[in-house]
Write a protein that holds these residues in place. Sequence first.
Motif: not given
Length: 237
Positions: A37-40, A143-145
């Motif tokens: 995703g984008s947060t990391p 969470t995760a997918s």
Amino acid sequence: MDLKIYQDKNEVAEAFSAYFAEQVKQNDTFHVALSGGSTPKIVFDELADKFGGQIDWSKVHLYWGDERCVPPTDDESNYKMTVEHLLSKIEIPEGNIHRVHGEDEPQGEAERYARELKSGLPAKNGFPQFDLVVLGMGDDGHTASIFPHEIELWNSEHLCEVAVHPESGQRRITITGNLINHAKTVAFLVTGEGKKEKVGEILGTDGGSVTYPAHLVAPTSGNLLWFLDQAAADKLT
Ligand code: 6PG
């Protein structure tokens, strides 16, 4: 459960990177499942820029908790995101990078990645164990997918499953609940206003009535960390 609330996502990135570097120092080998995703992105930038030269990456084995079923060159690829924000900036042995082959046939890849996890991860009580699983959380509590409409995947007997994104229909490869909850430590990286509702429901006193996949994260070790910014923790404070 350890709740860590920071002013903003920059502070979350700094705190998590320092935590990660310290964990690697304390271990001979360190097997990690990364989130996507984008947060990391900002976290990986900080990890590479601030700690990249200090960390002994020969001790670190990188896996992914989930991947989109796209080629590694696709902008949707979690691997591509990680290359751009971390791997391209550090010296890590190629053999320590355990990529999900998002370009391959999903079910076959889920089975292949499960075999790679079994052969690559140390086992505890005969079950593969990560040192650290890093998770994000979607605005919908996934969470995760593992998404709310497929929450049964959490209890799958398989280490990896093929999941389907509820809106885009995009297929994903995801690790499943037993592997996540068997990890020595699980750390959530959750930032932004969009997450406050679910954070409030999952961590708040009223607990909410619905069970979201992120609710089910409860490592048997008891080591669960939440790295939050103020915006995501708005309903908690
Ligand atoms: C993915 C993820 C997923 C992600 C959440 C949060 O591949 O998308 O691993 O679980 O962590 O969707 O995504 P953001 O960080 O973009 O909000």
